[in-house]
Structure formats: structure tokens, C-alpha cells
Motif scaffolding. Structure first.
Motif: not given
Ligand code: APR
Length: 319
Positions: A9, A34, A67, A79, A81, A84, A102, A125, A127, A231
């Protein structure tokens, strides 16, 4: 210094992580993957590499949509995902609403780790924090010391900042722990909040502390509302690096960490934020601290909420 850190990410948090890793020389190499087109990770890492002479840093920074760039990493910081973001109607999605999207991303992340750096220490990390770590654990089944989530360090930093402001003292003089899940049920542990070793109540009135604790629980949303898009990203990156440095430099720091509980606090099989000793092996020890009766009750309520999210993860697996 370790050999290689992989960033999965390369959005807002991943970008700050990459900059800081190069600036602090935490590894010989930092690699970012990413999936964003045309080549977000490659572009960000080229930008950072081209600035590296100014930092006198020879850390090798590379990025790719593939990857394979993370091959052989000793540590992974995840990270990947969707964060928000405020909707058009002004409402904010809960962390749980992000779950479905996610989780699919987390499965891709797990496959990448499995293929290219299966023995890495993983710090996640993304969410909803506790659920994503739970899914990573389901997919990868690493030894428990090698997989952890970052949430409590950030929630505690927020608590410390608010307390320091109210008390009119340096943030450095405030110690605090926020435990449990990384949602509205998180538990700012007032009995563990100290200003220069003294109970926080000596400096801040109980009703003020209640407001601070409520603000801490909602602090992520407060930033989301202000930003309009995305966020918080600087403080989460710094907090993850606090954990990463404890591991890289074998510091044995005690930090609130989302870790797989194996009977501690009477909980088994869930990732919950608790104090843990972080060193070269990852999570080297889980500590059971004394809680007051009301803190214990709030902690168990938070565990129930993490359990609910984890059950959702299992349910979505069967769909
Ligand atoms: N593999 C690699 N990267 C991916 C994948 C994937 N399968 N799927 C999505 N990504 C990337 C996106 O392309 C994006 O660039 O993850 C990045 C996430 O970056 P941002 O959207 O900027 O989000 P950020 O603010 O960095 O937050 C990341 O951490 O705090 C949590 O809630 C937050 O879940 C979110 C995560």
C-alpha cells in the motif's frame, strides 16, 4: 538497521512510511507495492530516491505494481485498503463498513506475503484493524510473535496529546495506554495514565478526563471530518514506526499492540490491543496489567465488539 522493509500500500500512510524509513535509515532497502495505476508506487519511490541525496541517505527505495518487489523482506508494514472517507451526504462510514472491501484486498496482500516473504514480521495498519489482522492470521498462520496490528500506539498518542494540552505540560511527560479493539469501544486506561509518574487525576478534573477519553475514542472520525477526503495518515505512520523501531533496534519497548491473545485476559483466539514487549523477535511478551473494575468491564465489552467483527470475517468467508 535491517535489510529490507516492504510497504504494502503506497497511499497516504505508505508514502509517509517510505519517507521516514529513508530519512531514519531503518533498512538498507525499502520496497513499496501498490496496485494503483499507472505506477503509483514506482512514482512515489522514484520521487523519494531523487530527494535522497539531500537527506544523505543511501537507503534503496523501489516501487512496483508487482508483488515481486517485496521479495525477501524482513518486515512488512501493511496499509493496503480503502480508508474512511466522508460521503457526499456528510456521513462517515464506520470502520466495519470497510470490512468487505478491505478483506478482499487483505487476501491479495496475504498471497503476496506468502509468495515473497513468508518469514517476515508483519505490522498491519489497515482498517478495520483487528479484523484485518485476524484475516492475515487466518491466511498466513505465522507464529504469534510475527504478526501484530498498530492501533493502540496511535490511540494512546491521541490520549497523551489531549491530556498534555489540558494539563499544560509536555506530551513527553504524559504516559498512557489505550487498550482493546480499535473502534469506538477502545479503552483509555485512566489508571495507567500518568504525568511524570503521578496519577493524571492530580492534574486534570474527572469530568475533563471523561471528555478527553470520549474525544480519544472518536479521534479518528474527527480527523476524517476535517480532511474531507481520506483519514489520518501522518500520525498512524509515525506510530507504526515507533513499533517498527522497537523491533529493528531490539528495544524491548512496552507498547499497546493488537496481538493474538492465547488466554491472557481470559481471551483466546482474538486480536486485541494489550501491552506487549516489542523486540527483535516481534511480540516478545504479552503483559497483563491490573485494571480497575470499570476498566475491566469496558475491556471485556471491547473484546465482545472485536469478537463480533471477527465473526463477521468468518461469515464473509463463507459467502
Ligand atoms: N495491494 C497493494 N496495495 C493496494 C491493494 C492491493 N491489493 N489494494 C489497494 N491498495 C492500495 C491503494 O491503491 C492505495 O494506494 O492501498 C493504498 C491505500 O492508501 P490510501 O487510500 O491513501 O489509504 P491510507 O490513508 O494510506 O490508509 C490505509 O490504513 O488507517 C488505515 O483506514 C486506513 O484502511 C486504511 C489504511
Amino acid at each position: 538497521m535491517i535489510n529490507k522493509i516492504a510497504l504494502i500500500g503506497g497511499g497516504n500512510i505508505g508514502g509517509v512510511l517510505a519517507q521516514e524509513i529513508v530519512r531514519r535509515r531503518l533498512a538498507r532497502e525499502v520496497a513499496m507495492v501498490d496496485v494503483k495505476e499507472p505506477e503509483l508506487a514506482k512514482g512515489k519511490m522514484l520521487d523519494i530516491s531523487e530527494g535522497s541525496p539531500i537527506l544523505h541517505s543511501d537507503v534503496v527505495a523501489s516501487g512496483s505494481r508487482d508483488y515481486s518487489v517485496i521479495s525477501g523482506a524482513d518486515m512488512v508494514i501493511n496499509t493496503a485498503g480503502v480508508p474512511r472517507t466522508r460521503r457526499a451526504d456528510g456521513s462517515i462510514p464506520t470502520r466495519e463498513e470497510l470490512l468487505k472491501t478491505n478483506l478482499a484486498i487483505t487476501d491479495a496482500v496475504s498471497a503476496g506475503i506468502k509468495q515473497y516473504c513468508a518469514n517476515a514480521i508483519i505490522l498491519s495498519i489497515a482498517n478495520p484493524l483487528d479484523a484485518i489482522v485476524y484475516r492475515l492470521n487466518m491466511n498466513l498462520q505465522p507464529p504469534r510473535e510475527r504478526l501484530m496490528g498498530m492501533a493502540g500506539v496511535l490511540d494512546s498518542a491521541r490520549y497523551r496529546y489531549f491530556v498534555a494540552q489540558e494539563a499544560g505540560v509536555s506530551v513527553d511527560s504524559v504516559a498512557a495506554m489505550v487498550l482493546g479493539g480499535h473502534g469506538d469501544s477502545m479503552v483509555p486506561v485512566r489508571s495507567a495514565c500518568r504525568i511524570a509518574g503521578m496519577p493524571v487525576e492530580k492534574f486534570v478534573a474527572p469530568e475533563k478526563l471523561e471528555n478527553i477519553e470520549e474525544r480519544t475514542r472518536k479521534a479518528g472520525g474527527e480527523v476524517v471530518k476535517l480532511l474531507g477526503v481520506g483519514s489520518a495518515f501522518v500520525s498512524p505512520a509515525w506510530c507504526a514506526l515507533e513499533m517498527a523501531e522497537a523491533i529493528i533496534f531490539d528495544q524491548k519497548k512496552i507498547l499497546p499492540t493488537s496481538v493474538l491473545l492465547q488466554g491472557e485476559y481470559g481471551v483466546r483466539g482474538l486480536f486485541v490491543g494489550v501491552p506487549a514487549v516489542l523486540g527483535a523477535n516481534g511480540v516478545e511478551k504479552v503483559l497483563e496489567i491490573d485494571l480497575t473494575d470499570s476498566e475491566q468491564a469496558a475491556f471485556m465489552k471491547s473484546v465482545t465488539s472485536v469478537q463480533g467483527t471477527s465473526e463477521e470475517v468468518l461469515a464473509l468467508l463463507n459467502k
